[in-house]
Design an enzyme around this catalytic site. Structure first.
Site, mmCIF file in Angstrom:
data_model
loop_
_atom_site.group_PDB
_atom_site.id
_atom_site.type_symbol
_atom_site.label_atom_id
_atom_site.label_comp_id
_atom_site.label_asym_id
_atom_site.label_seq_id
_atom_site.Cartn_x
_atom_site.Cartn_y
_atom_site.Cartn_z
ATOM 1 N N ILE A 106 0.845 -1.197 0.000
ATOM 2 C CA ILE A 106 0.000 0.000 0.000
ATOM 3 C C ILE A 106 0.878 1.244 0.000
ATOM 4 O O ILE A 106 0.427 2.323 0.344
ATOM 5 C CB ILE A 106 -0.933 -0.031 1.236
ATOM 6 C CG1 ILE A 106 -0.133 -0.288 2.522
ATOM 7 C CG2 ILE A 106 -1.983 -1.118 1.070
ATOM 8 C CD1 ILE A 106 -1.002 -0.407 3.790
ATOM 9 N N ASP A 107 2.147 1.065 -0.375
ATOM 10 C CA ASP A 107 3.122 2.147 -0.228
ATOM 11 C C ASP A 107 3.383 2.940 -1.510
ATOM 12 O O ASP A 107 4.144 3.915 -1.492
ATOM 13 C CB ASP A 107 4.458 1.579 0.287
ATOM 14 C CG ASP A 107 4.982 0.405 -0.563
ATOM 15 O OD1 ASP A 107 4.779 0.421 -1.794
ATOM 16 O OD2 ASP A 107 5.594 -0.512 0.016
ATOM 17 N N HIS A 122 -4.490 -3.957 -2.383
ATOM 18 C CA HIS A 122 -4.910 -3.554 -1.033
ATOM 19 C C HIS A 122 -4.957 -2.040 -0.884
ATOM 20 O O HIS A 122 -4.962 -1.526 0.233
ATOM 21 C CB HIS A 122 -3.979 -4.169 0.017
ATOM 22 C CG HIS A 122 -4.079 -5.672 0.085
ATOM 23 N ND1 HIS A 122 -3.183 -6.472 0.733
ATOM 24 C CD2 HIS A 122 -5.008 -6.525 -0.437
ATOM 25 C CE1 HIS A 122 -3.532 -7.751 0.617
ATOM 26 N NE2 HIS A 122 -4.632 -7.808 -0.099
ATOM 27 N N CYS A 130 -13.878 10.811 1.894
ATOM 28 C CA CYS A 130 -14.781 11.157 2.984
ATOM 29 C C CYS A 130 -15.870 10.089 3.091
ATOM 30 O O CYS A 130 -16.498 9.739 2.090
ATOM 31 C CB CYS A 130 -15.403 12.523 2.731
ATOM 32 S SG CYS A 130 -16.654 12.922 3.963
ATOM 33 N N CYS A 152 -16.855 18.851 5.170
ATOM 34 C CA CYS A 152 -18.282 18.585 5.416
ATOM 35 C C CYS A 152 -18.514 17.984 6.801
ATOM 36 O O CYS A 152 -19.659 17.813 7.229
ATOM 37 C CB CYS A 152 -18.862 17.661 4.339
ATOM 38 S SG CYS A 152 -18.563 15.897 4.646
ATOM 39 N N THR A 190 6.527 -12.183 -0.735
ATOM 40 C CA THR A 190 5.198 -12.409 -0.176
ATOM 41 C C THR A 190 5.134 -13.791 0.464
ATOM 42 O O THR A 190 5.647 -14.763 -0.101
ATOM 43 C CB THR A 190 4.088 -12.255 -1.240
ATOM 44 O OG1 THR A 190 2.842 -12.699 -0.663
ATOM 45 C CG2 THR A 190 4.340 -13.042 -2.507
ATOM 46 N N ASN A 213 11.459 -15.621 -2.448
ATOM 47 C CA ASN A 213 11.061 -15.210 -1.095
ATOM 48 C C ASN A 213 12.070 -15.745 -0.092
ATOM 49 O O ASN A 213 12.509 -16.884 -0.205
ATOM 50 C CB ASN A 213 9.662 -15.751 -0.759
ATOM 51 C CG ASN A 213 8.995 -14.930 0.322
ATOM 52 O OD1 ASN A 213 8.805 -13.725 0.156
ATOM 53 N ND2 ASN A 213 8.652 -15.548 1.437
ATOM 54 N N ILE A 231 14.880 -10.413 -2.712
ATOM 55 C CA ILE A 231 14.107 -10.124 -3.926
ATOM 56 C C ILE A 231 14.812 -9.100 -4.828
ATOM 57 O O ILE A 231 14.829 -9.255 -6.049
ATOM 58 C CB ILE A 231 12.672 -9.642 -3.563
ATOM 59 C CG1 ILE A 231 11.818 -9.339 -4.786
ATOM 60 C CG2 ILE A 231 12.653 -8.422 -2.672
ATOM 61 C CD1 ILE A 231 11.051 -10.485 -5.287
HETATM 62 P P1 NAD Z 1 4.085 -10.754 4.629
HETATM 63 O O1 NAD Z 1 4.583 -9.762 5.600
HETATM 64 O O2 NAD Z 1 3.063 -11.720 5.035
HETATM 65 O O3 NAD Z 1 5.315 -11.592 4.057
HETATM 66 C C1 NAD Z 1 6.432 -10.962 3.543
HETATM 67 C C2 NAD Z 1 7.382 -12.041 3.068
HETATM 68 O O4 NAD Z 1 8.472 -11.387 2.453
HETATM 69 C C3 NAD Z 1 7.941 -12.922 4.177
HETATM 70 O O5 NAD Z 1 7.709 -14.276 3.860
HETATM 71 C C4 NAD Z 1 9.458 -12.612 4.191
HETATM 72 O O6 NAD Z 1 10.249 -13.760 4.364
HETATM 73 C C5 NAD Z 1 9.668 -12.076 2.805
HETATM 74 N N1 NAD Z 1 10.741 -11.073 2.694
HETATM 75 C C6 NAD Z 1 11.000 -10.029 3.523
HETATM 76 N N2 NAD Z 1 12.031 -9.295 3.039
HETATM 77 C C7 NAD Z 1 12.428 -9.912 1.886
HETATM 78 C C8 NAD Z 1 13.445 -9.649 0.930
HETATM 79 N N3 NAD Z 1 14.267 -8.588 1.036
HETATM 80 N N4 NAD Z 1 13.588 -10.493 -0.126
HETATM 81 C C9 NAD Z 1 12.764 -11.586 -0.256
HETATM 82 N N5 NAD Z 1 11.795 -11.878 0.624
HETATM 83 C C10 NAD Z 1 11.607 -11.048 1.674
HETATM 84 O O7 NAD Z 1 3.677 -9.925 3.380
HETATM 85 P P2 NAD Z 1 2.522 -10.161 2.382
HETATM 86 O O8 NAD Z 1 2.475 -11.548 1.901
HETATM 87 O O9 NAD Z 1 2.611 -9.041 1.428
HETATM 88 O O10 NAD Z 1 1.273 -9.936 3.362
HETATM 89 C C11 NAD Z 1 0.354 -9.248 2.923
HETATM 90 C C12 NAD Z 1 -0.082 -8.096 3.811
HETATM 91 O O11 NAD Z 1 0.903 -7.229 4.311
HETATM 92 C C13 NAD Z 1 -0.842 -7.291 2.849
HETATM 93 O O12 NAD Z 1 -2.118 -7.126 3.363
HETATM 94 C C14 NAD Z 1 -0.129 -5.945 2.730
HETATM 95 O O13 NAD Z 1 -1.089 -4.963 2.461
HETATM 96 C C15 NAD Z 1 0.526 -5.827 4.051
HETATM 97 N N6 NAD Z 1 1.714 -4.995 4.219
HETATM 98 C C16 NAD Z 1 2.127 -4.077 3.278
HETATM 99 C C17 NAD Z 1 3.288 -3.336 3.487
HETATM 100 C C18 NAD Z 1 3.704 -2.317 2.448
HETATM 101 O O14 NAD Z 1 2.854 -1.693 1.812
HETATM 102 N N7 NAD Z 1 5.009 -2.124 2.221
HETATM 103 C C19 NAD Z 1 4.039 -3.547 4.614
HETATM 104 C C20 NAD Z 1 3.595 -4.486 5.573
HETATM 105 C C21 NAD Z 1 2.437 -5.205 5.345
#
Ligand code: NAD
Length: 240
Positions: A106-107, A122, A130, A152, A190, A213, A231
Site C-alpha cells: 500500500i506504499d 490492497h 470522505c 463537510c 510475499t 522469497n 528479492i
Molecule cells: P508478509 O509480511 O506476510 O510476508 C512478507 C514475506 O516477504 C515474508 O515471507 C518474508 O520472508 C519475505 N521477505 C521479507 N524481506 C524480503 C526480501 N528482502 N527479499 C525476499 N523476501 C523477503 O507480506 P505479504 O504476503 O505481502 O502480506 C500481505 C499483507 O501485508 C498485505 O495485506 C499488505 O497490504 C501488508 N503490508 C504491506 C506493506 C507495504 O505496503 N510495504 C508492509 C507491511 C504489510
C-alpha cells in the site's frame, strides 16, 4: 548456459511478464513486513489488540482515534524510496517489455519507481475519501495527527483494504486478466498466506513460474523455480 542464464533468456523473450509482490518487496526501503521476526506483528504487544483487529473495518469505525494513531505512525512512510526490486521491474518495462505488477503493498513504490501497469490489490496509504460525501483527498491534503476530517464534517478513510472489506474489484480484475495472459510469472516478497491475493498465481496459464522469497511459503511446490533469496538482488540478476 547455466540455470540463471536460461531463465534470463526465457524472461527476456516473454511476451508478457506478470509480477505478484508483497511486503518483502519494500523491506529494503525501510518498510517492515508483517511476518518476519522484526515485522509489524511485533507491534501488537504495544497496542493490546491483534494486528488484524487494529486493521479491520469495524475497528476503524469504532476507534478512529486509535486506528489513526497506529496507521500514521506504523503504516505510512512518506520518505521511503523505491529499492532495487522496484527499480529492476521498472527498468525492464522501460527497455520495452510488457510488465504487469499486482501488489499487496500500500506504499505506492512501484509507481514511484516508474512502472505503469500497477494493480494495487490492497489500496494505497496516500489516498483518502470522505465517509460522508465521498470527496477524495491526497495524503498531502489531510492532517496527519488525530482523525482527519472532511470540510463537510465526515471522517476520512484511507483507500486501503481493511480486514472485513473486499478487494478493489477493478484492481483485482485487471490483475486476473494480466496473470492469465502472461508467459512468465514471478511472485516475490510475499508469504502467499493472505487471500484472495495468494490465489492469483493459480490463474497463471503460461510457461514459467518463479518464486523469490526469503522464507519458504505454502505454495513453494507449485513453482518451477524457487529462490529463497533477497528479492532485489534476484530480480536484478533475472531482469538485467
Ligand atoms: P508478509 O509480511 O506476510 O510476508 C512478507 C514475506 O516477504 C515474508 O515471507 C518474508 O520472508 C519475505 N521477505 C521479507 N524481506 C524480503 C526480501 N528482502 N527479499 C525476499 N523476501 C523477503 O507480506 P505479504 O504476503 O505481502 O502480506 C500481505 C499483507 O501485508 C498485505 O495485506 C499488505 O497490504 C501488508 N503490508 C504491506 C506493506 C507495504 O505496503 N510495504 C508492509 C507491511 C504489510
Amino acid at each position: 548456459m547455466d540455470e540463471l542464464g536460461l531463465l534470463r533468456k526465457e524472461i527476456g523473450e516473454a511476451r508478457s511478464l506478470f509480477f505478484l509482490g508483497g511486503a518483502g518487496v519494500s523491506t529494503a526501503s525501510g518498510i517492515p513486513d508483517f511476518r518476519s521476526p522484526a515485522g509489524l506483528y511485533a507491534i501488537e504487544s504495544r497496542y493490546g489488540v491483534s494486528y488484524e483487529e487494529m486493521l479491520s473495518r469495524d475497528y476503524f469505525y469504532d476507534h478512529p482515534q486509535e486506528f489513526y494513531e497506529f496507521f500514521f505512525s506504523s503504516m505510512v512512510y512518506p520518505r521511503a524510496k523505491p529499492n532495487k526490486a522496484h527499480l529492476a521491474l521498472a527498468d525492464f518495462e522501460k527497455r520495452g517489455h510488457e510488465v504487469h505488477i499486482a501488489t499487496q503493498n500500500i506504499d505506492g513504490l512501484h509507481r514511484k519507481a516508474g512502472s505503469s501497469k500497477v494493480y494495487e490489490l490492497h489500496g494505497n496509504v496516500y489516498r483518502y475519501y470522505c465517509t460522508r460525501c465521498a470527496r477524495r483527498f491526497s495524503y498531502g491534503e489531510i492532517a496527519h495527527e488525530g482523525v482527519p476530517h472532511c470540510p463537510c464534517g465526515g471522517i476520512l478513510k484511507p483507500e486501503v483494504t481493511l480486514y472485513g472489506e473486499e478487494l478493489p474489484q477493478q484492481a483485482l480484475g485487471a490483475a486476473l486478466r494480466a496473470v492469465r495472459e502472461a508467459d512468465v510469472m514471478i511472485c516475490g516478497g510475499t508469504s502467499l498466506r493472505v487471500y484472495p491475493a495468494a490465489a492469483i498465481p493459480e490463474y497463471f496459464m503460461g510457461k514459467c513460474k518463479i518464486l523469490i522469497n526469503k522464507e519458504a511459503t505454502p505454495l513453494d511446490p507449485y513453482f518451477d523455480y524457487v529462490f529463497h533469496e533477497d528479492i532485489g538482488k534476484t530480480l536484478e540478476a533475472l531482469l538485467s
